[in-house]
Design an enzyme around this catalytic site. Structure first.
Site, PDB file in Angstrom:
ATOM      1  N   GLU A 185      23.867  29.738  44.374  1.00  0.00           N
ATOM      2  CA  GLU A 185      23.767  31.122  44.857  1.00  0.00           C
ATOM      3  C   GLU A 185      22.331  31.660  44.843  1.00  0.00           C
ATOM      4  OE1 GLU A 185      26.710  33.473  42.779  1.00  0.00           O
ATOM      5  OE2 GLU A 185      28.276  32.791  44.144  1.00  0.00           O
ATOM      6  N   GLU A 343      33.497  28.060  46.327  1.00  0.00           N
ATOM      7  CA  GLU A 343      34.146  28.726  45.194  1.00  0.00           C
ATOM      8  C   GLU A 343      35.088  29.765  45.784  1.00  0.00           C
ATOM      9  OE1 GLU A 343      31.368  30.515  42.465  1.00  0.00           O
ATOM     10  OE2 GLU A 343      30.078  28.766  42.441  1.00  0.00           O
TER      11      GLU A 343
HETATM   12  C1  GLA Z   1      29.435  32.930  41.067  1.00  0.00           C
HETATM   13  C2  GLA Z   1      28.838  31.664  40.528  1.00  0.00           C
HETATM   14  C3  GLA Z   1      29.727  30.935  39.580  1.00  0.00           C
HETATM   15  C4  GLA Z   1      30.442  31.890  38.664  1.00  0.00           C
HETATM   16  C5  GLA Z   1      31.196  32.908  39.464  1.00  0.00           C
HETATM   17  C6  GLA Z   1      31.984  33.877  38.595  1.00  0.00           C
HETATM   18  O1  GLA Z   1      30.068  32.808  42.240  1.00  0.00           O
HETATM   19  O2  GLA Z   1      28.420  30.777  41.542  1.00  0.00           O
HETATM   20  O3  GLA Z   1      28.943  30.051  38.831  1.00  0.00           O
HETATM   21  O4  GLA Z   1      29.482  32.505  37.877  1.00  0.00           O
HETATM   22  O5  GLA Z   1      30.269  33.643  40.219  1.00  0.00           O
HETATM   23  O6  GLA Z   1      31.192  34.729  37.876  1.00  0.00           O
END
Ligand code: GLA
Length: 704
Positions: A185, A343
């Site tokens: 991210e 995700e």
């Molecule tokens: C983000 C991150 C994950 C996790 C989620 C939930 O999407 O990429 O590593 O931290 O948030 O908090």
């Protein structure tokens, strides 16, 4: 004095070396044309984000068996495992990951590995404290969180390259490693250090060449802020709110954001070059954040084989889930191809407090929404809920207890269904006749100077996107540089930064027969964030057939707007008005109160072979946008193929001679949709009559 000179010299040398490296890297970073979003074996990738390092070795067999039993064929691994892999500098431990990968392989499960640079080990920060970024308040981050790095730190870039190379070389021949996620991210801006400032100065020097050009492009005559040496450039003050907002030069602020976006892409390019050299067959991706406004995702996606994103729709169920659809359409628009979900919500979410748990059928509903918009992989975050650390309340498919319960069973159901759809899905994507121009430079310009209070770019785009969603029309969100020829209708709202070349492309689109809609604040600024020296709407005046001599923010007041043609009723202009005088255009709607009675609120103009619409205010009522979209679709000859009850979404994937219509019910009550009879629903195999019934959160996939 001497020290700072030395520091600057070293930093500049670093920067020059690293930039040269990046250019070379970028040449070898071209995405592989082989990269298909669909698995090469004809299967969609479905699975979970898995952290074997969080659990005892004896548990792994159970986890992986459960994954296999659910039909999973992929996991993402290791994106936060630098501390495990390199416990001290240059000492590597791969045994645990080798064992996990081997066990996964024996169960037919492939892996995407993460370069673990988003979370640095403690020894890195202790040994090289300069790699920690400095916050906007001037304080350096203390180690103990993640995403706390300085991407301008040459040391951090070297360490990132070293760990990436060590992993790439170690796993180059591991059969079930199919690809990589870079870092985690990317976001910004986040580093206000001296190193970052020098990197910024260097970036400016490369982009502008001379101080004269910089001064002209930034309009530094204002407040006498002439820059006489590159070293005088500071990090501008660009973060603030209210009427006075921030005090930094808006042109400098736009460049500061461009620079921050670019350093993420540069950091990624370093890693991509290493990964491609180790194994050219790997798929390289990154987990983007949908509508996150901090990075120019078009730029970040350029080096990737395909785009992935992290989808966490709000579970407050307060309205229609427009944002997740809009984000998906942007993710597909970045490379104009299908994408992956890296995700996705698997349970209640939160770090300190948490949301409701997904209701029965809701996880499935969230998946189908993405599938319908082009997601060719579905990975849930996370496999099992962590019992330690900051994310103990961010729930996985399995709870803290590790038992395969309701959410696991729903994921298994989705997987079974997806497998049955694979032969139909392969080769299909969303083909839209309608595009929305989505522009990061306008986002960034508005971030430091919204103009009227509350002018947020994404909300401005949403007003139109949401109406298209309600009409069941597919939309591509595309770059302002993208080719428009395939579209019949293009919407370009709130495009405050509009360089002349881009304005001319919009004009050419209309002249060739396209239908364009644009609105307030479009074309106010040039590429340097300087106001154009033209009466609004500037270069677009002719094609729109209007002129705007005055405008103003309404600051809580409103005007009535009347239009027999568009909506019959009286609607409400809020936030802002352009005093639009049609020169050639038809006034489709006008203001109903002094002193604006002679000005148009909405105009339509035939220009060349096309039509150009202008909306000169913000309407309070959604009904306005619904009616407007009807008219735009009509002008563009884009047919509505379905009429949807509230809270039901529609999307079409097509290709390979097939057309699949997805209907997705976001309500907690049954809804039905009228369709032409005799069509087959693929999940049940049933041939439908003229209505399809969708239970709470229900979905239908219909061969159209
Ligand atoms: C983000 C991150 C994950 C996790 C989620 C939930 O999407 O990429 O590593 O931290 O948030 O908090």
């Amino acid at each position: 004095m001497k020290r700072s000179f030395l520091h600057r010299g070293i930093a500049l040398l670093w920067s020059a070396l690293m930039s040269a490296g990046s250019v070379a890297a970028q040449q070898s970073n071209r995405p592989s044309p082989r990269a298909d979003t669909f698995g090469r074996d004809g299967h969609l990738y479905i699975g979970a984000d898995y952290y074997p390092e969080h659990w005892p070795r004896e548990r792994w067999e159970t986890d992986i068996r459960l994954m296999r039993e659910a039909g999973f064929n992929v996991v993402r691994l290791a994106e936060f495992s630098w501390g495990f892999i390199e416990p001290s500098e240059g000492v590597y431990r791969f045994d645990w990951l080798d064992q996990a990968l081997a066990l996964l392989d024996r169960n037919g499960i492939k892996a995407i590995l993460g370069t673990p640079t988003a979370s640095m080990p403690a020894w890195v920060a202790r040994k090289y404290p300069e790699v920690l970024a400095v916050q906007s308040n001037g304080q350096r981050y203390t180690w103990g969180s993640r995403k706390d790095y300085s991407l301008s730190s040459g040391t951090y870039r070297l360490l990132s390259q070293q760990i990436t190379r060590a992993m790439a070389e170690h796993f180059a021949a591991t059969p079930n490693v199919i690809g990589w996620q870079t870092d985690n991210e990317f976001a910004g801006p986040q580093d206000f250090s001296e190193t970052s400032r020098i990197d910024f100065q260097d970036w400016l020097r490369r982009n502008y060449g001379t101080l004269e050009t910089l001064n002209r492009s930034w309009g530094t005559h204002f407040w006498g802020h002439l820059i006489g040496d590159w070293a005088e450039v500071t990090i501008p003050d660009c973060v603030g709110e209210g009427m006075w907002g921030v005090s930094g030069n808006p042109s400098a602020c736009l460049d500061w954001r461009r620079f921050n976006s670019w350093i993420n892409a540069r950091f990624q390019a370093d890693q991509v070059a290493i990964l491609r050299a180790a194994n050219p067959d790997w798929v390289i991706t990154h987990n983007l954040m949908g509508l996150n406004p901090t990075i120019d995702y078009y730029e970040l996606a350029r080096d990737l084989d395909l785009v992935s994103w992290d989808n966490y729709p709000a579970l407050d169920r307060s309205g229609q889930p427009y944002a997740a659809s809009m984000a998906a359409d942007l993710m597909r628009g970045l490379k104009r191809k299908n994408f992956w979900i890296m995700e996705q919500t698997a349970g209640a979410m939160g770090w300190a407090t948490f949301t409701d748990t997904p209701l029965p059928g809701e996880l499935r509903n969230i998946c189908y929404q993405q599938l319908a918009h082009g997601a060719d992989a579905q990975i849930w975050f996370r496999w099992r809920t962590a019992t330690a650390g900051r994310e103990q309340y961010w729930h996985g498919l399995l709870g803290h207890d590790g038992r395969p319960l309701r959410r696991y069973r729903e994921a298994a159901q989705v997987t079974r269904e997806y497998r049955s759809l694979e032969p139909y899905l392969k080769g299909t994507t969303v083909k839209a006749d309608v595009a929305i121009v989505y522009d990061y430079e306008s986002i960034w310009s508005l971030a430091s100077q919204p103009g009227y209070a509350g002018n947020d770019y994404t909300s401005a785009v949403s007003r139109y996107y949401n109406a298209l969603f309600r009409a069941g029309i597919s939309v591509d969100l595309i770059s302002p540089e993208a080719d428009l020829t395939q579209y019949q209708l293009v919407l370009a709202p709130d495009l405050v930064v509009l360089p002349d070349a881009r304005a001319r492309r919009l004009i050419a689109f209309v002249e060739r027969g396209g239908v364009l809609m644009t609105d307030i604040r479009t074309g106010v600024k040039d590429e340097n964030n300087l106001a154009h020296e033209r009466t609004l709407p500037g270069l677009l005046s002719d094609v729109l057939g209007i002129t705007i001599e005055e405008y103003g923010a309404l600051e809580g007041r409103s005007y009535p707007v009347v239009s027999k043609e568009l909506f019959g009723d009286t609607l409400t202009a809020t936030h802002y008005v352009d005093w639009v005088t049609p020169t050639k255009a038809d006034a489709v709607a006008a203001y109903g109160r002094w002193p604006l009675e002679s000005f148009a609120a909405v105009t339509r103009n035939q220009a060349g072979r096309g039509i150009a619409w202008y909306v000169g205010t913000v309407f309070e009522e959604d009904a306005f946008y619904d009616r407007l979209i009807d008219r735009l679709l009509n002008d563009a000859r884009v047919e509505r193929w379905v009429h949807l009850p509230e809270g039901v979404e529609a999307s079409v994937r097509q290709g390979a001679g097939r057309k699949l219509a997805f209907l997705i019910n976001h309500n907690q009550a049954e809804k039905s949709v009228t369709i032409p009879s005799g069509k087959r629903e693929l999940l049940t195999g049933e041939v439908l009559g003229d209505r399809v019934r969708l239970g709470p959160f229900g979905v239908a996939v219909i061969e159209w």
